[in-house]
Design a protein around this motif. Structure first.
Motif, PDB file in Angstrom:
ATOM      1  N   ASN B  97      42.103 -75.483 -43.397  1.00  0.00           N
ATOM      2  CA  ASN B  97      41.143 -74.456 -42.958  1.00  0.00           C
ATOM      3  C   ASN B  97      40.932 -74.445 -41.449  1.00  0.00           C
ATOM      4  O   ASN B  97      40.636 -73.394 -40.883  1.00  0.00           O
ATOM      5  CB  ASN B  97      39.804 -74.654 -43.668  1.00  0.00           C
ATOM      6  CG  ASN B  97      39.900 -74.396 -45.158  1.00  0.00           C
ATOM      7  OD1 ASN B  97      40.914 -73.893 -45.648  1.00  0.00           O
ATOM      8  ND2 ASN B  97      38.858 -74.745 -45.890  1.00  0.00           N
ATOM      9  N   LEU B  98      41.058 -75.595 -40.784  1.00  0.00           N
ATOM     10  CA  LEU B  98      40.893 -75.607 -39.330  1.00  0.00           C
ATOM     11  C   LEU B  98      42.248 -75.665 -38.620  1.00  0.00           C
ATOM     12  O   LEU B  98      42.605 -74.752 -37.869  1.00  0.00           O
ATOM     13  CB  LEU B  98      39.998 -76.768 -38.882  1.00  0.00           C
ATOM     14  CG  LEU B  98      39.878 -76.960 -37.363  1.00  0.00           C
ATOM     15  CD1 LEU B  98      39.500 -75.681 -36.645  1.00  0.00           C
ATOM     16  CD2 LEU B  98      38.883 -78.066 -37.036  1.00  0.00           C
ATOM     17  N   ASP B  99      43.036 -76.715 -38.886  1.00  0.00           N
ATOM     18  CA  ASP B  99      44.297 -76.853 -38.138  1.00  0.00           C
ATOM     19  C   ASP B  99      45.239 -75.682 -38.418  1.00  0.00           C
ATOM     20  O   ASP B  99      45.909 -75.195 -37.504  1.00  0.00           O
ATOM     21  CB  ASP B  99      44.988 -78.176 -38.494  1.00  0.00           C
ATOM     22  CG  ASP B  99      44.171 -79.381 -38.042  1.00  0.00           C
ATOM     23  OD1 ASP B  99      43.409 -79.257 -37.068  1.00  0.00           O
ATOM     24  OD2 ASP B  99      44.298 -80.449 -38.669  1.00  0.00           O
ATOM     25  N   GLY B 100      45.305 -75.255 -39.667  1.00  0.00           N
ATOM     26  CA  GLY B 100      46.188 -74.140 -40.009  1.00  0.00           C
ATOM     27  C   GLY B 100      45.818 -72.891 -39.223  1.00  0.00           C
ATOM     28  O   GLY B 100      46.676 -72.215 -38.643  1.00  0.00           O
ATOM     29  N   THR B 101      44.531 -72.588 -39.177  1.00  0.00           N
ATOM     30  CA  THR B 101      44.072 -71.402 -38.447  1.00  0.00           C
ATOM     31  C   THR B 101      44.338 -71.552 -36.953  1.00  0.00           C
ATOM     32  O   THR B 101      44.774 -70.609 -36.276  1.00  0.00           O
ATOM     33  CB  THR B 101      42.563 -71.204 -38.712  1.00  0.00           C
ATOM     34  OG1 THR B 101      42.371 -71.020 -40.111  1.00  0.00           O
ATOM     35  CG2 THR B 101      42.024 -69.999 -37.955  1.00  0.00           C
ATOM     36  N   ARG B 102      44.117 -72.761 -36.449  1.00  0.00           N
ATOM     37  CA  ARG B 102      44.346 -72.976 -35.012  1.00  0.00           C
ATOM     38  C   ARG B 102      45.831 -72.851 -34.676  1.00  0.00           C
ATOM     39  O   ARG B 102      46.187 -72.290 -33.627  1.00  0.00           O
ATOM     40  CB  ARG B 102      43.806 -74.354 -34.620  1.00  0.00           C
ATOM     41  CG  ARG B 102      43.510 -74.471 -33.152  1.00  0.00           C
ATOM     42  CD  ARG B 102      42.699 -75.707 -32.849  1.00  0.00           C
ATOM     43  NE  ARG B 102      42.851 -76.097 -31.469  1.00  0.00           N
ATOM     44  CZ  ARG B 102      42.776 -77.344 -31.023  1.00  0.00           C
ATOM     45  NH1 ARG B 102      42.526 -78.339 -31.873  1.00  0.00           N
ATOM     46  NH2 ARG B 102      42.927 -77.599 -29.744  1.00  0.00           N
ATOM     47  N   HIS B 103      46.691 -73.341 -35.563  1.00  0.00           N
ATOM     48  CA  HIS B 103      48.133 -73.167 -35.339  1.00  0.00           C
ATOM     49  C   HIS B 103      48.490 -71.684 -35.246  1.00  0.00           C
ATOM     50  O   HIS B 103      49.284 -71.283 -34.394  1.00  0.00           O
ATOM     51  CB  HIS B 103      48.931 -73.796 -36.484  1.00  0.00           C
ATOM     52  CG  HIS B 103      48.943 -75.292 -36.456  1.00  0.00           C
ATOM     53  ND1 HIS B 103      49.325 -76.054 -37.535  1.00  0.00           N
ATOM     54  CD2 HIS B 103      48.611 -76.187 -35.485  1.00  0.00           C
ATOM     55  CE1 HIS B 103      49.241 -77.341 -37.231  1.00  0.00           C
ATOM     56  NE2 HIS B 103      48.794 -77.440 -35.997  1.00  0.00           N
ATOM     57  N   LEU B 104      47.883 -70.892 -36.117  1.00  0.00           N
ATOM     58  CA  LEU B 104      48.150 -69.446 -36.084  1.00  0.00           C
ATOM     59  C   LEU B 104      47.701 -68.853 -34.752  1.00  0.00           C
ATOM     60  O   LEU B 104      48.440 -68.110 -34.092  1.00  0.00           O
ATOM     61  CB  LEU B 104      47.413 -68.765 -37.249  1.00  0.00           C
ATOM     62  CG  LEU B 104      47.493 -67.243 -37.281  1.00  0.00           C
ATOM     63  CD1 LEU B 104      48.928 -66.770 -37.536  1.00  0.00           C
ATOM     64  CD2 LEU B 104      46.545 -66.664 -38.345  1.00  0.00           C
ATOM     65  N   PHE B 105      46.475 -69.192 -34.333  1.00  0.00           N
ATOM     66  CA  PHE B 105      45.945 -68.646 -33.082  1.00  0.00           C
ATOM     67  C   PHE B 105      46.822 -69.072 -31.898  1.00  0.00           C
ATOM     68  O   PHE B 105      47.099 -68.286 -30.992  1.00  0.00           O
ATOM     69  CB  PHE B 105      44.502 -69.123 -32.856  1.00  0.00           C
ATOM     70  CG  PHE B 105      43.480 -68.549 -33.817  1.00  0.00           C
ATOM     71  CD1 PHE B 105      43.849 -67.745 -34.886  1.00  0.00           C
ATOM     72  CD2 PHE B 105      42.119 -68.818 -33.632  1.00  0.00           C
ATOM     73  CE1 PHE B 105      42.896 -67.223 -35.761  1.00  0.00           C
ATOM     74  CE2 PHE B 105      41.162 -68.298 -34.492  1.00  0.00           C
ATOM     75  CZ  PHE B 105      41.552 -67.508 -35.563  1.00  0.00           C
ATOM     76  N   GLU B 106      47.228 -70.349 -31.919  1.00  0.00           N
ATOM     77  CA  GLU B 106      48.059 -70.860 -30.826  1.00  0.00           C
ATOM     78  C   GLU B 106      49.429 -70.179 -30.790  1.00  0.00           C
ATOM     79  O   GLU B 106      49.953 -69.872 -29.708  1.00  0.00           O
ATOM     80  CB  GLU B 106      48.234 -72.380 -30.964  1.00  0.00           C
ATOM     81  CG  GLU B 106      47.072 -73.178 -30.417  1.00  0.00           C
ATOM     82  CD  GLU B 106      46.978 -73.079 -28.905  1.00  0.00           C
ATOM     83  OE1 GLU B 106      46.189 -72.218 -28.427  1.00  0.00           O
ATOM     84  OE2 GLU B 106      47.667 -73.835 -28.204  1.00  0.00           O
ATOM     85  N   ALA B 107      50.003 -69.960 -31.975  1.00  0.00           N
ATOM     86  CA  ALA B 107      51.326 -69.315 -32.019  1.00  0.00           C
ATOM     87  C   ALA B 107      51.258 -67.929 -31.387  1.00  0.00           C
ATOM     88  O   ALA B 107      52.165 -67.513 -30.664  1.00  0.00           O
ATOM     89  CB  ALA B 107      51.816 -69.230 -33.472  1.00  0.00           C
ATOM     90  N   ILE B 108      50.161 -67.224 -31.633  1.00  0.00           N
ATOM     91  CA  ILE B 108      49.994 -65.891 -31.039  1.00  0.00           C
ATOM     92  C   ILE B 108      49.815 -66.014 -29.528  1.00  0.00           C
ATOM     93  O   ILE B 108      50.464 -65.315 -28.749  1.00  0.00           O
ATOM     94  CB  ILE B 108      48.778 -65.173 -31.671  1.00  0.00           C
ATOM     95  CG1 ILE B 108      49.006 -64.952 -33.161  1.00  0.00           C
ATOM     96  CG2 ILE B 108      48.498 -63.858 -30.940  1.00  0.00           C
ATOM     97  CD1 ILE B 108      47.760 -64.517 -33.928  1.00  0.00           C
TER      98      ILE B 108
END
Lengths: 327, 327
Positions: B97-108
């Protein structure tokens, strides 16, 4: 009791360590050793208490585990990169201010029960942003307008969850703007709040870039150290599920600061303040909080100054009386 | 316009994809392709639009970069592990819920300008916790009482900061409790809110573990899909620096739910509700939000149901009329 101070080389960190050594105890428990950590190894003050100094970057894997390997009973986490740098360097801000803090929390959690240290974390009033009421209550929602404020707000949420789950006894304290800061003028947008007091007291001209009507929220470095020590000894059961507290400061306008300076140091000091409006700084400062209720913290026994005159006197006693004015 | 739906295999995700395919456009821009991602590859519905399905765990390094490599113009991020699981498995909750979402934001972010997709994120009313007012305003502070709520609150803060910095156009929507959920009863503490409608409509007995006076906040699955589509097309300039919105639901007591069931399906349906108080569930539910103002979202054109009768009718139309009652 073993104490770990992370961010021990900073202005508040050094004063905290000095206060700990002077007291020799926290909450009635004698100190058996202090570990001072910062990005470069802090200087070790003279003391009969065992002091260790280490260079530690919490954002690097394994570093937090090393610090927690000593099983400190009390941890002060003051380390952060400041607002301007976190805004200029997005990755560094998140790495140091968020990942570093999370590494620390995780290192504690992974030791497991029965290890459950007290952890005092310094947050910031930067978790709040416009639109803001004139006096901000304890239930103000977090609307940070900087990456720094975002990082502090996230760490507050983590602190609350890790505390609720029983991994440590967390206390997050949102410090007011600390004044009068010793040392040389810096380029922080808030620098003038200290500069218009410190420079005239040294017989040096100070620039005031905003209107006299600007109102802000202050505590002395001595009060900040008092908040940290009080947070270290408080009964955390009283915090419920909300361990993050806005510290009591005092609200003063720039005009009130100047009037206090005149009362303490005379009219010749005030004449050294030169008004030179800076639209950039004026605009930044206009979005900052002006005053807080801080009812929860006051009810829990946290105490700051109530008049700006006292903040100036603290500076005279703690800095100038010791010849520290420019260090 | 290329669309990426993360969490496409879930109940709301499947309905969202169906609605996207039916509309063929979002905000007047025709769909050119949809990528469906979930922890297992979602089923591909029949359509003339190009659809790709991938198994993707955002918490694994590199996975988010792969999804963003397609440069979707619009991203729906619905994937999360639920409240109960995040509470039972601390590490998994933070990882997904946290790292997964942050990975998405970072990839963008790391793609860099001019890539700036629209990102719609589903948050939760679990960011709020006791003490709560009877009707919660848009400025309620976040006091999550679960790790799930903490993770959602942190993602909201990240969404706001990444949006403010211009890395994407974020819209975070806090969904009401979705009812009537199709399918079988589950063990979620909130399950009975759907069960006391769904089971009697199927001629099956339902257990009601709380008092009739319990009040909660609801929207139908159809309304949830409407919120997502509206968020995908809204002018984000109107959100200012606060891109997270509480969605409009309707507040209803259990008694009002039952009265609506009787109006829609007759007294014989209501007789299938058996009152069997469960102290554990009653205690959990007592701490939940009861109603929200949702003024910002309403002013921005988000629309939910206004009567529980309508929520039941949506269930009858969207599920039972299609024979989906138990899928």
């Amino acid at each position: 009791m073993k104490v770990l101070v992370i961010g021990a080389a900073g202005m508040v960190g050094r004063k905290l360590v000095a206060a700990l050594l002077k007291a020799g105890q926290v909450g009635g428990r004698a100190l058996s050793g202090i570990t001072l950590a910062d990005i470069v190894a802090p200087q070790i003050p003279k003391s009969s208490i065992t002091i260790e100094a280490v260079a530690a970057d919490l954002s690097v894997d394994g570093v937090a585990e090393g610090l927690i390997g000593l099983r400190p009973d009390l941890i002060f986490h003051l380390a952060a990169i400041v607002s301007g740098e976190a805004e200029a360097d997005f990755e560094k801000g998140y790495r140091i201010n968020l990942d570093g803090t999370r590494h620390l929390f995780e290192a504690i959690r992974l030791v497991g029960s029965p290890y459950k240290p007290r952890l005092v974390f310094t947050s910031s009033i930067a978790v709040f942003g416009e639109p803001l009421p004139a006096v901000i209550g304890d239930s103000q929602h977090h609307t940070p307008l900087t990456s720094y404020g975002t990082q502090k707000a996230i760490c507050e949420l983590l602190l609350a969850d890790y505390s609720r789950r029983g991994f440590f006894e967390g206390v997050g304290i949102r410090l007011p703007t600390i004044a009068v800061r010793p040392g040389k003028p810096n380029k922080a947008a808030s620098g003038f709040f200290s500069g218009i007091i410190r420079e005239p007291l040294a017989g040096v001209e100070a620039i005031l870039p905003v209107d006299d009507s600007v109102r802000h929220w202050f505590a002395s470095p001595r009060a900040a150290v008092g908040f940290l020590l009080h947070a270290a000894a408080i009964d955390t059961a009283l915090l419920g599920n909300q361990p993050n507290l806005t510290m009591p400061g005092l609200a003063a306008t720039v005009g009130e600061q100047i009037a206090a300076l005149e009362r303490v140091a005379g009219p010749q000091a005030v004449q050294l303040i030169r008004r030179e409006r800076d639209e950039t700084i004026a605009k930044i400062v206009a979005g900052w909080p002006q005053a807080f209720e801080a009812q929860r913290a006051r009810a829990l026994g946290f105490r700051g100054e109530t008049e700006f005159d006292d903040i100036i006197r603290v500076y005279l006693e703690d800095e100038l009386a010791r010849g520290n004015g420019t260090t």
